[in-house]
Design an enzyme around this catalytic site. Structure first.
Site, PDB file in Angstrom:
ATOM      1  N   TYR A 153      38.561  36.865  39.494  1.00 18.39           N
ATOM      2  CA  TYR A 153      38.806  36.145  40.743  1.00 18.39           C
ATOM      3  C   TYR A 153      40.301  35.903  40.901  1.00 18.39           C
ATOM      4  O   TYR A 153      41.035  35.900  39.921  1.00 18.39           O
ATOM      5  CB  TYR A 153      38.002  34.844  40.836  1.00 18.39           C
ATOM      6  N   HIS A 200      42.725  36.574  35.635  1.00 23.32           N
ATOM      7  CA  HIS A 200      43.344  36.966  36.896  1.00 23.32           C
ATOM      8  C   HIS A 200      44.102  38.274  36.746  1.00 23.32           C
ATOM      9  O   HIS A 200      44.616  38.590  35.681  1.00 23.32           O
ATOM     10  CB  HIS A 200      44.340  35.903  37.358  1.00 23.32           C
TER      11      HIS A 200
END
Ligand code: C5P
Length: 225
Positions: A153, A200
């Protein structure tokens, strides 16, 4: 999920935000990440000069005013990164899971949620009338269209930057960027994580941010690294 949402809207005022766009408006925004490149930058006054100053997660101002400024109009958090705010700051929740919204409700009412995947504050100081909740669909949109589905995400900073692009006329970016050897450092603590091992896509996010800079959509202030 709909039960949670039914509790949410009566609790927080449902104002129309940022619908005043027009040719006469120029809203300037500083998006402030937590990178260690802010240390020694003397960016404080420049950051504070913006209409909106958006900060992310736990990034403090106290003790770092010279480099990061002292004004915060928006603090973008999820429950695990929430901190107390002053009365004039918008708490902006980026909800990644239903529990995040339940936590927000709990923090302003029953205070019974103290644990998600880690310990979270049962309550926080913040102005209830300034609470904003980003639509989860926005996170999905950023993930699909801006992060091109890299990694799990998007980072808070990246989400905040794209959010700012949508509500500001001029976006100036501070405190983004790892060290040259890929270390994701903070200006306020000594923990170092390599973004290769993070959830990330630090590298891909950086490339996207650099492209936005080349296209003059944002202005990056890189500080010292
Ligand atoms: O580490 P944290 O998520 O609290 O940092 C907030 C944001 O600042 C990150 O989501 C990231 O986008 C940005 N950041 C960065 N380089 C660093 C540290 C943080 O770009 N070294």
């Amino acid at each position: 999920a709909s039960e949670v949402v039914d509790q949410l809207f009566p609790l927080f005022p449902d104002k129309k935000h940022y619908s005043d766009a027009g040719p006469d408006r120029c809203r300037t925004c500083a998006v402030v990440g937590n990178s260690g490149n802010l240390l020694g930058s003397n960016y404080g006054p420049l950051i504070d000069f913006h209409d909106f100053v958006m900060r992310t997660n736990k990034g403090p101002t106290e003790g770092y005013e010279k480099d990061v400024g002292s004004k915060t109009t928006h603090r973008i958090v999820y429950p695990e990164s929430a901190v107390d705010l002053d009365n004039s700051t918008h708490l902006v929740l980026f909800p990644f899971k239903i529990l995040d919204i339940q936590w927000l409700i709990s923090a302003f009412t029953t205070r019974h949620i103290t644990q998600t995947y880690t310990k979270v504050p049962s309550t926080i100081k913040a102005n209830k009338d300034k609470v904003m909740i980003l639509h989860p669909e926005f996170i999905r949109y950023v993930y699909d269209n801006w992060a091109e589905r890299h990694d799990r995400y998007p980072s808070t900073g990246f989400l905040s930057l794209i959010f700012a692009l949508h509500i500001c006329d001029e976006v100036n970016v501070f405190g983004f960027g790892a060290t040259s050897d890929g270390i994701w450092h903070h200006y306020f603590d000594k923990t170092l994580t390599s973004y290769e091992i993070s959830v990330h896509a630090g590298r891909f996010e950086n490339e996207t941010i650099n492209r936005l800079q080349q296209e003059n959509k944002i202005l990056m202030h890189k500080g010292w690294t």
